[in-house]
Design an enzyme around this catalytic site. Structure first.
Site, PDB file in Angstrom:
ATOM      1  CG  ASN A 183      44.460  41.916  37.146  1.00 48.76           C
ATOM      2  OD1 ASN A 183      44.900  42.771  36.378  1.00 48.76           O
ATOM      3  ND2 ASN A 183      44.659  41.961  38.450  1.00 48.76           N
ATOM      4  CE  LYS A 184      45.498  46.323  35.026  1.00 48.00           C
ATOM      5  NZ  LYS A 184      46.898  46.644  34.926  1.00 48.00           N
TER       6      LYS A 184
END
Ligand SMILES: *Cc1c(COP(=O)(O)O)cnc(C)c1O
Length: 386
Positions: A183-184
């Protein structure tokens, strides 16, 4: 109200990423190899650093960074309390002590004045975090480090692409750790990168990232490689696979495009929430160009009939995903019990935690998704004004 749930995050994986992964699988070379080397070269070029070492997480990059600057048992490392578990846990890998620092007034980033006051003869390094993709005032921080002979390993898990005073994150500290977790801002599923301009740090980190084995071990099974290797140190197993690098190569190319979409969503949120006294917009500093990894909205509870937790329940009922960044480290059992902390040991962090809501912010959001978040937040506020 939305009829389907809007997830807090969805990655943006394009055909180029998918095709490159398939090519990698067909190539016969799955782990660290040509694509990892290319990803390292392009990443170093992107941030303007001399060296980039691809690894399998930012946690690994932080560990290698602290190892490179020589952190040892009994040392102290200054770490913000307002961060993710990984930032401080790596300090404990050495038998060193994480010394927590509160937030700066009004901010999520660490308080540099308090940081300086916590330096002791045992302090070895500073591990600042760029919360949401915005750096602390790095000139001031690096000056403190220089005056006290400390090294700086920056946790830049949120900050690609981000700048401080016009300079890319990745060259500001002695070493910088990036995350490509799912989720970066850019993702390889799991992955990370360590950047530095220092040749000795880079060499040490590269060796330690793969069993402490001497140069170019990854190459020893190729036609031009040599069978001979030497173990120089008991190292770690932190190398990036070419399957992951295949994703990273194309994610990096789309980095600006994705960043622009994040910024346009931030502008819409700001415009919608900026005039509501019950809400406080994310902090931003003139020296910083944020990567906008997170949109950290703070409630003003004195203007509301509900607390933050009830606000979150209402968001969920409205089918809007959310998160909370962060539960400060000093409020978790391990740190609380080890150091006898109470929430008020770091009052600004505790207050941020009580007030913060992280809204969805990612390039795959549609215009309608953004409108749905805005409407849900406005409705909850309007229904619960004092
Ligand atoms: C995600 C994150 C990390 C860890 O990244 P991994 O790649 O999952 O190891 C470290 N610090 C912060 C602030 C993060 O958000």
């Amino acid at each position: 109200m939305r009829s389907t749930f809007l997830p807090f995050f969805k990655p943006s994986i394009g055909d180029a990423e998918i095709n490159e992964v398939v090519e990698t699988l067909k190539s016969g070379w799955l782990t660290t190899g040509p694509r990892t080397k290319q990803f390292e070269a392009e990443f170093a070029d992107f941030v303007g650093a001399e060296y980039a070492i691809a690894v399998n997480s930012a946690t690994a990059a932080l560990h290698l960074g602290l190892d490179a600057v020589g952190v040892k048992q009994g040392d102290e490392v200054l770490v913000p309390t307002y961060t993710f578990a990984a930032t401080a846990e790596v300090v404990t890998y050495f038998g060193a002590t994480p010394v927590l620092v509160d937030c700066a007034p009004g901010e999520f980033n660490l308080d540099l004045a308090q940081l300086e006051s916590l330096i002791t003869p045992r302090t070895k390094a500073i591990l600042p975090v760029d919360i949401a993709g915005e750096t602390p005032d790095m000139d001031v921080l690096m000056d403190i480090a220089a005056r006290h002979n400390l090294k700086v390993v920056e946790d830049a898990a949120h900050s690609i692409p981000a700048k401080y005073q016009g300079r890319w994150v990745g060259t500001l500290a002695d070493l910088t750790a990036f995350s490509f977790y799912a989720n970066k801002n850019i993702t390889t599923g799991e992955g990370g990168m360590l950047t530095t301009d220092n040749a000795e740090y880079a060499e040490r980190a590269r060796i330690m990232s793969l069993h402490g084995i001497s140069k170019d071990a990854w190459n020893r099974f190729s036609a031009s490689g040599s069978w001979y290797y030497e173990v120089l140190q008991p190292g770690f197993k932190y190398n990036m696979t070419d399957i992951a690098a295949a994703l990273g190569l194309h994610q990096l190319k789309r980095c600006f495009e994705m960043q622009q979409r994040r910024e346009s969503i931030v502008k819409q949120y700001d415009a919608a929430f900026g005039s509501m006294p019950e809400l406080e917009l994310p902090p931003r500093q003139p020296y910083s160009q944020s990567a906008w990894h997170l949109y950290l909205l703070r409630l003003h509870p004195e203007y509301l009939k509900i607390d933050r937790n009830t606000f979150l329940e209402r968001l969920k009922a409205a089918n809007i995903g959310f998160s909370v960044h962060y539960i400060p480290l000093h409020m978790h059992p391990y740190y609380r019990e080890r150091f006898n902390f109470t929430p008020e040991s770091f009052p600004r962090a505790a207050e941020n935690y009580r007030r913060v809501v992280t809204l969805p912010l990612y390039p795959a959001m549609t215009g309608q998704d953004v409108q749905d978040v805005i409407e849900a937040v406005q409705t909850i506020i309007e229904e619960n004004r004092v």
